[in-house]
Design an enzyme around this catalytic site. Structure first.
Site, short mmCIF file in Angstrom:
data_model
loop_
_atom_site.label_atom_id
_atom_site.label_comp_id
_atom_site.label_asym_id
_atom_site.label_seq_id
_atom_site.Cartn_x
_atom_site.Cartn_y
_atom_site.Cartn_z
CE LYS A 1 -59.43 -6.09 40.24
NZ LYS A 1 -59.93 -6.43 41.59
CB SER B 1 -56.77 -6.86 43.98
OG SER B 1 -58.15 -7.01 43.71
CB SER C 1 -60.19 -6.21 45.97
OG SER C 1 -59.14 -7.02 46.42
#
Lengths: 483, 95
Positions: free
Chosen positions: A75, A150, A174
């Site tokens: 990420k 997210s 998330s």
């Protein structure tokens, strides 16, 4: 090759069925072929091939680990030395991280091959990946819907097999929410279990990194590499890391599952509820006992979270000031103008909204009414979890009220978007670990089952998820066009 | 509870955060909506409850007062918007 598990790939790499360079090349080809999903912000092709060659040499020498030679992705919230690290924001569009996050170092040391950096909501603030400066990510199950957020880029990439597995971070859901919406397995560990060093901070008392994978077994392998004490993170917990694969095959006979009645009431889509009932029934068949429990403070998790998280965000994001790194506005008139315009031009709207909210909640005259009140509620929520988890072994429930919603459907109404985090947020406030496990489909879109455990009970969660995945094949389903 | 456009501008100034004039009204509306959500917190009696800042209720870990970091000034300044002679440059603060 791309449909194999980590353990299967590790075997293939050792038997000479394929090399890491071949495996890496195949994944690089796939992620280019499916670039329209927009799951990657940066692809590090040259570095990946170099790492694959090094992995092949290590495999040949016989000192490889399970992740050696496996194509993974990070990420874009994790700092990667020499590689652009954006956190999904314009303000870091020119930021080449000068050091590695501890998590990144750990993957490198294990010999994993990083394919690139994954798209995400700006500074991890969002539930749909629509707040990214780099554009919306598409859900491979239906490209007109969001992948969640997210960690939306991670979820889409793993679901579409554009990486074997990848990292996510979870401040209010998330990891779990995008895992649920994209039909993959995601684990948010206990707060402090995985180092936050080099993981760009949103709300420091809530943020936690974790694995996002196809299966619970893969998650166990990934967490084994990610977890552990780190001197560089002052909130890292100094406890030994158990062998997460050792207990995967334990029986669920006698397991006590609690279902909070607050999780199954109004607001939960009936098709999602039906899928969850079937999943819980599978656990019953595996020997679990299911009881209804009550957690009355859960309904206050959203208001408390939307005080605490923005408050911490407003403090954390003050470091982006246009002076030491990141975006700086053109021709600042004076220092205040430099700060104000660099931040104003560099941050997107959702980030600004949360900075404003947090600044207000922490400002003189409102601090007690909002911030202290929210922290007191946080204590009561945490006590609710402790009490419940002394009566049952794990808590189960939904991850999201519905399946993936349409791109553009909720972005204009931030409050409605916040309310969709209802089942995930309380877990971060308490700091306990929780997983999202693929549990079927509603109208063709994936549904996630949430399993919440006691502090540091990641091994138990992985065991339950693995046992469930032995009798179901939801986690092996692949979206059409990505087989 | 609702916030006015002036409130929003004041908060933005406290945060040194530039916001577009045309967005002020929508921030005022969104923040007011968030504050409405937060009024629900008063439903719960929290008298005598100790505020919880951190899930583990940890205290800050101590370590020996020894140098553990190497000098990374050049590396860090290489990514700064404007530096000179090892210093970060900003517009003139004192006339």
């Amino acid at each position: 090759m791309h449909n194999k598990t980590i353990a299967e790939l590790a075997k293939g790499l050792r038997s000479g069925e394929f090399s890491s360079v071949e495996l890496t090349t195949a994944f690089l080809g796939r992620l280019k072929q499916h670039s329209s999903l927009n799951s990657y912000i940066t692809v590090t092709e040259d570095l990946a091939l170099q790492a694959a060659e090094a992995a092949d040499a290590r495999l040949a020498k016989g000192d490889a680990e399970l992740l050696t030679g496996i194509p993974v992705a990070q990420k874009d919230i994790f700092c990667t030395e020499g590689v652009k690290t954006t956190c999904g924001s314009k303000i870091l569009d020119n930021f080449i991280a000068p050091y590695n996050a501890t998590v990144v170092d750990k993957f490198n040391n294990a010999g994993a091959v990083m394919l690139g950096k994954l798209n995400m909501d700006e500074f991890a603030m969002g539930s749909s990946n629509e707040t990214s400066y780099y554009g919306v990510v598409r859900n491979p199950w239906d490209v007109n819907t969001v992948p969640g957020g997210s960690s939306g880029g991670t979820a889409a990439a793993v679901a579409a097999r554009l990486a074997v597995c990848a990292t996510g971070t979870d401040t209010g859901g998330s990891i779990r929410q995008p895992a649920a919406l994209c039909g993959i397995t995601g684990l948010k560990p206990t707060y402090g279990r995985v180092s936050r060093y080099g993981m760009i901070a949103y709300a420091s008392s809530l943020d936690q990194g974790g694995p996002m994978t196809r299966s619970a077994e893969d998650a166990a392998i990934m967490l084994q590499t990610m977890a552990g004490f780190d001197e560089k993170d002052s909130t890292s917990v100094d406890l030994p890391v158990p062998d997460y694969r050792a207990g995967l095959n334990n029986s669920l006979e006698g397991l006590k599952i609690g279902l909070p009645k607050e999780f199954f009431g109004e607001g939960l889509n009936s098709d999602v509820a039906t899928a969850l009932e079937a999943a819980i029934n599978e656990c019953r068949k595996l020997g679990a006992q299911v009881t209804e429990i009550s957690m009355p403070t859960l309904k206050l998790a959203i208001p408390a979270y939307y005080v605490i998280a923005p408050a911490e965000c407003s403090a954390n994001l003050s470091r982006f000031d246009g002076v030491r790194f990141g975006y700086r506005c053109e021709n600042p008139a004076d220092l205040t103008d430099l700060y104000t315009r660099s931040r104003g031009e560099g941050f997107g709207k959702e980030v600004k909204r949360r900075i404003l909210m947090g600044t207000y909640a922490l400002s003189a005259g409102y601090y007690d009414a909002y911030y202290i009140k929210a922290q007191k509620i946080r204590r009561l929520i945490s006590e609710d979890f402790k009490r419940a988890l002394s009566e049952v072994d794990v808590i189960m429930g939904p991850v999201t009220p519905s399946t993936a919603f349409g791109i553009g459907e909720k972005i204009g109404n931030p409050i409605e978007m916040y309310l969709s985090d209802i089942y995930t947020i309380a877990i971060n406030l308490a700091g306990v670990p929780a997983m999202s496990v693929p549990a079927g489909f509603a109208n063709g879109m994936p549904v996630g089952l949430q399993i919440i455990g006691n502090y540091f009970a990641e091994d138990r969660l992985l065991n339950i998820a693995h046992q469930y995945q032995q009798v179901t094949d939801w986690h092996q389903q692949t979206p059409k066009g990505f087989e | 509870m609702s916030l006015t456009a002036d409130d929003v501008k004041k908060i933005a100034h406290l945060a040194r955060l530039g916001i577009e004039e045309q967005d002020v009204a929508s921030y005022a509306k969104d923040l007011s909506g968030m504050l409405d959500l937060m009024t629900r917190m008063s439903d719960l009696d929290t008298d005598g409850v100790e505020p919880m800042a951190h899930p583990m209720d940890q205290v800050q870990r101590l370590r020996a007062d020894a140098v553990t970091e190497q000098d990374n000034r050049e590396k860090f300044q290489a990514i700064a918007p404007q530096v000179e002679a090892g210093l970060y440059l900003v517009p003139k603060v004192i006339e």
